[in-house]
Scaffold this motif. Sequence first.
Motif: not given
Length: 228
Positions: A29-44, A68-80
């Motif tokens: 749910a957090r990845l979907d909010r931060l990056f959208g459904e398609a990117e969330c699926q890519r993570y999994w 490597l294929e996502n440059n939204d650094e702010a969202a990546l830090l939130q996910a981490s």
Amino acid sequence: MADPAKLVFMIDVDNTLLDNDRFFAELTARLDRLFGEAECQRYWRLYENRRETLGYADYLGALQDFRLENNDEAALLQASEFMLDYPFADLLYPDALAVVDHLGRMGTTIVLSDGDIVFQPRKIRRSGLWDAFGGRVLVYVHKERMLDDIERRFPATRYVMVDDKARLLAAMKLQLGDRLTTIFPRQGHYALDSVVADVAPAPDVAVRHIGELLGFSVQDLNLSKAGV
């Protein structure tokens, strides 16, 4: 009262003592909010690729690949931050810590888990399980292949393995035979797997949830006949 030197309880973490399926759902749910459904699926997909290659769950490694294929650094830090600071104590099953204490009165209790060497130990610490087990924590890539090392570190007359994966219990039983009693808590997605009924040897004991073990004694686990 059993002699702790003669009996060792080896207890899994994910979906045995804490609800890792809930963490999985909340991370999704957090990845979907931060990056959208398609990117969330890519993570999994990256996560599954790593699990197939390495043999264990690697959430942080998958996030590094995802970056490597996502440059939204702010969202990546939130996910981490979400992963590293997650309040895993909130995921402990009811009576999980009481069960650890109860079994500890019968023998030596140890955490026996699979996972990476950074995130999994952090999860165990943040959940409170590290302290509950007195620091007796082992994390392997494939724990069922490490029984010689486990016996060297924690020699005992008898062992008990508590795990939500029936196939893993069977693999360990084939190696240790009657020296091992296997306990299968029917929790989490592995416990609902349709192939559980086909696993051989079947678990020695099955419970609906980890809290049921509060009512078990050495005699209930058929350990007294082994001199424990």
